[in-house]
Design an enzyme around this catalytic site. Structure first.
Site, PDB file in Angstrom:
ATOM      1  N   LYS A 242      36.848  45.965  35.613  1.00 12.90           N
ATOM      2  CA  LYS A 242      37.206  44.641  36.105  1.00 12.90           C
ATOM      3  C   LYS A 242      36.059  44.174  37.003  1.00 12.90           C
ATOM      4  O   LYS A 242      35.774  44.762  38.048  1.00 12.90           O
ATOM      5  CB  LYS A 242      38.527  44.689  36.876  1.00 12.90           C
ATOM      6  CG  LYS A 242      39.021  43.274  37.259  1.00 12.90           C
ATOM      7  CD  LYS A 242      38.458  42.824  38.591  1.00 12.90           C
ATOM      8  CE  LYS A 242      38.905  41.406  38.928  1.00 12.90           C
ATOM      9  NZ  LYS A 242      38.714  41.101  40.374  1.00 12.90           N
TER      10      LYS A 242
ATOM     11  N   GLY B   7      34.564  39.500  42.415  1.00 13.61           N
ATOM     12  CA  GLY B   7      34.116  39.556  43.800  1.00 13.61           C
ATOM     13  C   GLY B   7      32.657  39.173  43.974  1.00 13.61           C
ATOM     14  O   GLY B   7      32.068  38.437  43.178  1.00 13.61           O
TER      15      GLY B   7
ATOM     16  N   GLY C 139      37.718  33.361  40.480  1.00 13.19           N
ATOM     17  CA  GLY C 139      38.441  32.483  41.397  1.00 13.19           C
ATOM     18  C   GLY C 139      37.569  31.517  42.184  1.00 13.19           C
ATOM     19  O   GLY C 139      37.847  30.306  42.203  1.00 13.19           O
TER      20      GLY C 139
ATOM     21  N   ASP D 171      42.796  41.630  37.524  1.00 14.04           N
ATOM     22  CA  ASP D 171      43.093  43.048  37.735  1.00 14.04           C
ATOM     23  C   ASP D 171      44.201  43.505  36.790  1.00 14.04           C
ATOM     24  O   ASP D 171      44.125  44.563  36.163  1.00 14.04           O
ATOM     25  CB  ASP D 171      43.536  43.299  39.182  1.00 14.04           C
ATOM     26  CG  ASP D 171      42.433  43.046  40.190  1.00 14.04           C
ATOM     27  OD1 ASP D 171      41.255  43.184  39.827  1.00 14.04           O
ATOM     28  OD2 ASP D 171      42.756  42.712  41.345  1.00 14.04           O
TER      29      ASP D 171
ATOM     30  N   LYS E 194      45.864  45.638  43.680  1.00 21.21           N
ATOM     31  CA  LYS E 194      44.819  46.405  42.998  1.00 21.21           C
ATOM     32  C   LYS E 194      45.251  47.859  42.796  1.00 21.21           C
ATOM     33  O   LYS E 194      45.084  48.424  41.709  1.00 21.21           O
ATOM     34  CB  LYS E 194      43.511  46.332  43.796  1.00 21.21           C
ATOM     35  CG  LYS E 194      42.908  44.939  43.849  1.00 21.21           C
ATOM     36  CD  LYS E 194      41.582  44.930  44.575  1.00 21.21           C
ATOM     37  CE  LYS E 194      41.047  43.507  44.722  1.00 21.21           C
ATOM     38  NZ  LYS E 194      40.851  42.834  43.419  1.00 21.21           N
TER      39      LYS E 194
END
Length: 295
Positions: free
Chosen positions: A29, A32, A65, A194, A253
């Site tokens: 995944k 970030g 995001g 996730d 997570k």
């Protein structure tokens, strides 16, 4: 600079791990800070290409995001909230799909190809890879009750059809999946990346699930960076949540990791994506980094 002997030592240290994971599927995944910083992007995606060349089968599921928020702001689309939860209405979902399945997915594919890999971009709508239903939002009331509210086109994965990903892996490609799922009537749903990665890892019978994040891992004391919990057992997760050691954004997570483990994935890892080549350090070295969640 490393000497030739030191470089050889690194390769020798990696050999047993290359043998161990040869032919195995690893779902990553990707999200970030590692999706924003140019040098970290390069480090993550070159790690993925190297894994493929030594016989491991990486599959990427990416988020996005911040990019979605930036595009909504650029287009003047205001976000609506219900009980503190963002509502993904039809107009917002169009932007989500455009950013995830279009812009970001193809940027990742292009970078992997530039670094020598063979990547193919997919969304969860391709070949009905990710099938979803509407996921209601939970709003916690002051009296402790929970109210279920409609938050729009936010999806919960109900079925995974991994055949298209299996075919790409078999033909030597690196699949790159955006978490846009399809509903029963062909509508699009935004699925948490996730969760999508965990569901796909189970469906692919993956050996590893790796979740990149912006923290070191699970800290026993969040004010002490040296208190990293290197290994957590899935059975201990409820107690760690109750004690406040696993909290906030780390809870979903870790829960994705435990769900993947109970679904048959051998090991799961939460890694600090801000560390260059964190994937290689975890997969190919004796020490590893981050937090590993095991059964």
């Amino acid at each position: 600079m490393l000497s030739a002997q030191e470089k050889a030592g690194i390769l020798v240290e990696a050999l047993p791990y290359i043998k161990k994971f040869y032919g195995k599927t690893v779902v990553i995944k990707y999200g970030g800070h590692a999706m924003v910083d140019c040098e970290l992007k390069k480090a993550v995606l070159t790690d993925v290409v190297l894994m493929k060349y030594v016989g491991i089968h990486p599959v990427i599921v990416h988020g996005g995001g911040p990019e979605i928020t930036a595009m909504l702001k650029k287009l003047g689309i205001e976000s609506r909230f219900v009980g503190g939860l963002r509502v993904t209405d039809e107009a917002t979902m169009e932007i989500v799909e455009m950013v995830l399945a279009g812009k970001l997915n193809k940027e990742i594919v292009a970078m992997i190809n530039r670094f020598g890999g063979k990547a193919v971009g997919l969304s969860g709508k391709d070949a009905c890879l990710l099938q979803a239903v509407k996921k209601p939002g939970k709003v916690y009331q002051p009296d402790g009750t929970v109210e279920m509210v409609d938050i729009g086109y936010v999806g919960q994965v109900k079925k995974v059809n991994p055949a298209i990903v299996d075919t790409l892996i078999r033909e030597g490609y690196i699949p790159v999946v955006s978490p846009v799922a399809v509903g029963a009537e062909g509508e699009s749903y935004n699925v948490n990346a996730d969760t999508a990665a965990a569901e796909l890892a189970v469906a692919l019978n993956a050996d590893k699930l790796i979740i990149l994040t912006d923290v070191e891992g699970v800290l026993e004391d969040r004010n002490n960076r040296d208190s990293l919990l290197s290994v957590i057992r899935a059975d201990d997760v409820p107690d760690l949540i109750a004690r406040g050691i696993i909290e906030g954004g780390m809870i979903p997570k870790v829960e994705c990791c435990t769900a993947a483990l109970y679904g048959g994935v051998n090991t799961t890892h939460i890694l600090d994506g801000r560390v260059p080549h964190s994937i290689l350090l975890e997969v190919f070295t004796d020490k590893g980094i981050g937090t590993m969640v095991v059964r």
